[in-house]
Scaffold this motif. Structure first.
Motif, PDB file in Angstrom:
ATOM      1  N   PHE A 158      -7.752  -1.633   1.558  1.00 10.04           N
ATOM      2  CA  PHE A 158      -6.824  -1.345   2.650  1.00 10.04           C
ATOM      3  C   PHE A 158      -5.990  -0.113   2.326  1.00 10.04           C
ATOM      4  CE2 PHE A 158      -2.660  -1.594   4.604  1.00 10.04           C
ATOM      5  CZ  PHE A 158      -2.985  -1.752   5.940  1.00 10.04           C
ATOM      6  N   LYS A 159      -5.464  -0.044   1.124  1.00  6.66           N
ATOM      7  CA  LYS A 159      -4.646   1.107   0.733  1.00  6.66           C
ATOM      8  C   LYS A 159      -5.449   2.396   0.843  1.00  6.66           C
ATOM      9  CE  LYS A 159      -2.460   3.213  -3.336  1.00  6.66           C
ATOM     10  NZ  LYS A 159      -1.262   3.756  -2.678  1.00  6.66           N
ATOM     11  N   SER A 211       0.825  -1.210   0.000  1.00  4.48           N
ATOM     12  CA  SER A 211       0.000   0.000   0.000  1.00  4.48           C
ATOM     13  C   SER A 211       0.858   1.258   0.000  1.00  4.48           C
ATOM     14  CB  SER A 211      -0.939   0.003   1.210  1.00  4.48           C
ATOM     15  OG  SER A 211      -0.245   0.274   2.416  1.00  4.48           O
ATOM     16  N   HIS A 212       2.092   1.137   0.498  1.00  2.91           N
ATOM     17  CA  HIS A 212       3.029   2.267   0.484  1.00  2.91           C
ATOM     18  C   HIS A 212       3.950   2.228  -0.742  1.00  2.91           C
ATOM     19  CE1 HIS A 212       2.100   3.824   4.498  1.00  2.91           C
ATOM     20  NE2 HIS A 212       2.005   2.580   4.914  1.00  2.91           N
ATOM     21  N   ASN A 265       2.767  -2.555  -8.196  1.00  3.56           N
ATOM     22  CA  ASN A 265       2.421  -2.730  -6.784  1.00  3.56           C
ATOM     23  C   ASN A 265       1.002  -3.258  -6.625  1.00  3.56           C
ATOM     24  OD1 ASN A 265       4.723  -1.511  -5.027  1.00  3.56           O
ATOM     25  ND2 ASN A 265       4.433   0.005  -6.636  1.00  3.56           N
ATOM     26  N   ARG A 266       0.054  -2.699  -7.384  1.00  2.43           N
ATOM     27  CA  ARG A 266      -1.332  -3.130  -7.248  1.00  2.43           C
ATOM     28  C   ARG A 266      -1.493  -4.596  -7.663  1.00  2.43           C
ATOM     29  NH1 ARG A 266      -0.557   1.241  -5.846  1.00  2.43           N
ATOM     30  NH2 ARG A 266      -0.074  -0.067  -4.062  1.00  2.43           N
ATOM     31  N   ILE A 267      -0.824  -5.013  -8.736  1.00  2.00           N
ATOM     32  CA  ILE A 267      -0.940  -6.399  -9.205  1.00  2.00           C
ATOM     33  C   ILE A 267      -0.355  -7.363  -8.171  1.00  2.00           C
ATOM     34  CG2 ILE A 267      -0.122  -8.042 -10.943  1.00  2.00           C
ATOM     35  CD1 ILE A 267      -0.328  -5.684 -12.980  1.00  2.00           C
ATOM     36  N   LEU A 268       0.782  -7.005  -7.595  1.00  3.81           N
ATOM     37  CA  LEU A 268       1.343  -7.856  -6.548  1.00  3.81           C
ATOM     38  C   LEU A 268       0.398  -7.895  -5.351  1.00  3.81           C
ATOM     39  CD1 LEU A 268       3.642  -9.641  -5.575  1.00  3.81           C
ATOM     40  CD2 LEU A 268       4.772  -7.590  -4.669  1.00  3.81           C
ATOM     41  N   GLY A 269      -0.278  -6.787  -5.082  1.00  3.50           N
ATOM     42  CA  GLY A 269      -1.276  -6.772  -4.010  1.00  3.50           C
ATOM     43  C   GLY A 269      -2.400  -7.759  -4.280  1.00  3.50           C
ATOM     44  N   PHE A 270      -2.867  -7.839  -5.530  1.00  2.00           N
ATOM     45  CA  PHE A 270      -3.896  -8.818  -5.890  1.00  2.00           C
ATOM     46  C   PHE A 270      -3.397 -10.241  -5.600  1.00  2.00           C
ATOM     47  CE2 PHE A 270      -5.380  -5.766  -9.480  1.00  2.00           C
ATOM     48  CZ  PHE A 270      -6.086  -5.012  -8.564  1.00  2.00           C
TER      49      PHE A 270
END
Length: 321
Positions: free
Chosen positions: A124-125, A92-93, A105-110
């Motif tokens: 969350f972000k 998220s950071h 970053n967003r794809i790794l978050g998925f």
């Protein structure tokens, strides 16, 4: 019947959150900390390995009896899923690929979200960055319990139940305090998560899916790793609203225990937060700190002076008198 706590209201203050000002002071004295800013190139491999481990574990737990599955979920799967939640926190950071590659970053978050079972990476972000910027704000900071929570769970037994129910408060509290319309990325996050869940059920079975969901819920409640939820900002010492923990559980939680350091320098990845403390040790070693997340949970439940009310709150901007 539980013992009543001595507080009957939050700790109201009219000062700004303390981290921005301390960041400025520390950087004036130790400008070399800026060299620690940026993403951690090893993070994506560690997080990816954790996701793969959980997926492989599904083929083991699918044939377990329910008692063994619950034990596995609490002692292994839940810990991994909680670590993945904290991986989402790092992401998220933008600490996985840096601010120049937001979609990476967003794809790794998925991906890190998959074993958790509930779509939460993008949501969350959306709320967490406001927690940093407006720490303690009575409306914006959804990390703070509602007044209803504090009133209903202010006995020893009530606090025990509140700790057990923490995952549900974290899920639903933002919808009550500061509801926001879903974004396109949240919808994508949900579609990807539901597709993964359906694939787990179809190819491996309901027990495998239960293992993931139960582990996520158990490890956010009455569990040693969940002690960080309370240790971070509940006021165990008057006048201090953020606390660090430097114990061994940091090894599996991306150093989230270095919480003063993290709020002071959210651009520093978890792997480098111990270096922040080493450089600016006189700023951090003099502040109250926790030595055990398990002890935090025990003290939160048993100490009449600590409970859901024990949070610093700030009046909504423009409404302070």
């Amino acid at each position: 019947m539980g013992q009543k706590v001595s507080r009957n209201d939050f700790e109201w203050v009219y000062t700004e959150e303390p981290h921005a000002s301390r960041r400025k002071i520390i950087l004036e004295k130790y400008p070399q900390i800026k060299k620690l800013f940026g993403h951690d190139p090893n993070f994506k491999w560690i997080a990816g390995a954790m996701v793969l481990t959980q997926i492989l574990a599904l083929f083991i737990v699918k044939d377990l009896s329910w008692p063994w599955l619950l034990l596995m979920a609490y002692c292994f799967g839940g810990i991994l899923n909680h670590s993945l939640m904290l991986a989402v926190h790092e992401i998220s950071h933008n600490l996985a690929f840096g601010h120049s590659r937001p979609m990476h970053n967003r794809i790794l978050g998925f991906i890190c979200n998959l074993p958790i079972g509930l779509p939460m990476s993008i949501s969350f972000k959306k709320y967490h960055l406001e927690h940093h910027r407006y720490q303690g704000d009575e409306v914006i900071d959804t990390d703070i319990p509602t007044l209803l929570e504090a009133r209903l769970f202010d006995t020893t037994f009530g606090k025990f139940m509140w700790v057990c129910l923490q995952p549900f408060f974290y899920i639903f509290r933002p919808l009550v305090i500061n509801p926001k319309p879903p974004t396109r990325l949240e919808i994508i996050n949900t579609i990807i998560q539901l597709a993964f869940n359906a694939a787990v059920v179809y190819f491996i079975g309901w027990k495998a899916m239960a293992y993931l969901l139960i582990g996520s819920i158990l490890a956010m409640g009455l569990h040693p790793v969940a002690g960080h939820f309370i240790s971070e900002h509940y006021m165990f010492a008057k006048g201090f609203e953020t606390y660090s923990y430097y114990g061994p559980l940091n090894w599996i939680t991306f150093n989230v225990g270095y919480h003063n350091e993290h709020h002071d320098f959210p651009a520093v990845p978890g792997s480098r937060l111990p270096e922040v403390k080493r450089i600016a040790k006189e700023f951090y070693e003099t502040m109250p700190q926790h030595t055990s997340w398990t002890r935090v949970l025990y003290d939160f439940v048993m100490d009449p002076a600590v409970g859901p009310y024990a949070r610093v709150k700030r009046r909504q901007r423009g409404l302070a008198s």
